[in-house]
Scaffold this motif. Structure first.
Motif, PDB file in Angstrom:
ATOM      1  N   UNK A  22       3.690  15.074 -11.266  1.00 52.38           N
ATOM      2  CA  UNK A  22       3.697  14.329 -10.011  1.00 52.38           C
ATOM      3  C   UNK A  22       3.486  12.837 -10.263  1.00 52.38           C
ATOM      4  N   UNK A  23       4.009  12.033  -9.352  1.00 51.00           N
ATOM      5  CA  UNK A  23       3.724  10.602  -9.364  1.00 51.00           C
ATOM      6  C   UNK A  23       4.669   9.788 -10.236  1.00 51.00           C
ATOM      7  N   UNK A  24       5.044   8.625  -9.700  1.00 51.39           N
ATOM      8  CA  UNK A  24       5.881   7.705 -10.460  1.00 51.39           C
ATOM      9  C   UNK A  24       5.036   6.711 -11.220  1.00 51.39           C
ATOM     10  N   UNK A  25       5.705   5.715 -11.814  1.00 50.33           N
ATOM     11  CA  UNK A  25       5.009   4.745 -12.638  1.00 50.33           C
ATOM     12  C   UNK A  25       3.967   3.949 -11.884  1.00 50.33           C
ATOM     13  N   UNK A  26       4.286   3.490 -10.680  1.00 53.75           N
ATOM     14  CA  UNK A  26       3.337   2.703  -9.909  1.00 53.75           C
ATOM     15  C   UNK A  26       2.112   3.522  -9.517  1.00 53.75           C
ATOM     16  N   UNK A  27       2.332   4.768  -9.109  1.00 60.26           N
ATOM     17  CA  UNK A  27       1.206   5.618  -8.713  1.00 60.26           C
ATOM     18  C   UNK A  27       0.269   5.868  -9.888  1.00 60.26           C
ATOM     19  N   UNK A  28       0.833   6.133 -11.044  1.00 62.00           N
ATOM     20  CA  UNK A  28       0.009   6.414 -12.217  1.00 62.00           C
ATOM     21  C   UNK A  28      -0.711   5.155 -12.698  1.00 62.00           C
ATOM     22  N   UNK A  29      -0.022   4.011 -12.628  1.00 59.10           N
ATOM     23  CA  UNK A  29      -0.681   2.765 -13.002  1.00 59.10           C
ATOM     24  C   UNK A  29      -1.848   2.483 -12.068  1.00 59.10           C
TER      25      UNK A  29
END
Length: 247
Positions: A215-222
């Motif tokens: 789950x989650x894209x790059x921005x969410x994980x960052x």
């Protein structure tokens, strides 16, 4: 104008070459930035920048001492776009978060600079301005000086590392002849199919939480990692200091 041809003994006027761009440190840095944005950090060399400017490498050394200084100047150029607010002790954690997101966006725009920044200590005026401003915010918020200093080091390592990984994935997409969203969609689909084919008795937790793992894209994980760093630091600040995002 007459269509009559000129006599064969008359020398035809030669077209003048376009005037060269005047050499300056600014011109060298601008050219180097355009080069790495177009071809990647591996293409950067004093010789290649000189070719782009239509001159010889020796001419560049009057403005830049070498590739190491050029990398420092490039990283400093990126820092020029980062705005650091005046300290607000009641909002120190939120202010640090805002500046960190700006830095992340800068490196996401100039992905190849992320790698250069991993081995570059901030010495330029823009990088020093950002460091000074963020340190001022942390100290105003009551963060102990040693923790504030080490936090900034770890924070920018996290930002650059995340952005550089994004650059590596973008390079894989280019190598595959695909735009990044298409490449990621294909990779995500293949990864899910691969994981779902793993033997359940051996990997019950991976298979049981596959949705969460993917789950989650790059921005969410960052953003998740950034919150962990800032909230962890906030635990060392005086009681009552703001550490979590509002709401």
């Amino acid at each position: 104008m007459s269509d009559q041809p000129a006599p064969p003994w008359r020398t035809r006027a030669r077209s003048r070459p376009a005037p060269r761009r005047p050499l300056s440190q600014q011109a060298v840095v601008d050219t180097a930035l355009a080069l790495i944005n177009r071809e990647g950090l591996g293409a950067l060399s004093m010789r290649r920048v000189a070719q782009e400017l239509g001159t010889g490498p020796a001419s560049l050394y009057a403005h830049v001492s070498g590739k190491e200084e050029l990398l420092e100047l490039l990283v400093d150029r990126a820092s020029a776009d980062i705005v650091v607010p005046a300290p607000d002790p009641a909002r120190w954690a939120e202010q640090i978060r805002e500046v960190a997101w700006q830095a992340y966006r800068v490196y996401a725009t100039h992905t190849n600079l992320a790698l250069a920044s991993l081995a570059t200590i901030p010495t330029g005026p823009n990088a020093l301005r950002v460091t000074e401003g963020m340190l001022e915010i942390l100290l105003a918020g009551g963060v102990p000086p040693q923790r504030a200093a080490w936090f900034l080091d770890r924070l920018f390592l996290y930002i650059a590392g995340d952005a550089y990984e994004g650059a590596l994935y973008a390079e894989k997409a280019r190598a595959a002849g695909q735009d990044p969203p298409t490449w990621w969609a294909n990779m995500h689909r293949q990864l899910r199919a691969y994981y779902q084919g793993l033997p359940a008795p051996t990997y019950p937790r991976i298979l049981g939480h596959l949705d969460e793992l993917m789950a989650g894209g790059g921005d969410e994980r960052f953003g998740f990692g950034l919150d962990l760093l800032i909230d962890g630091l906030a635990a060392t600040a005086p009681a009552g200091s703001e550490g979590h995002r509002p709401g």
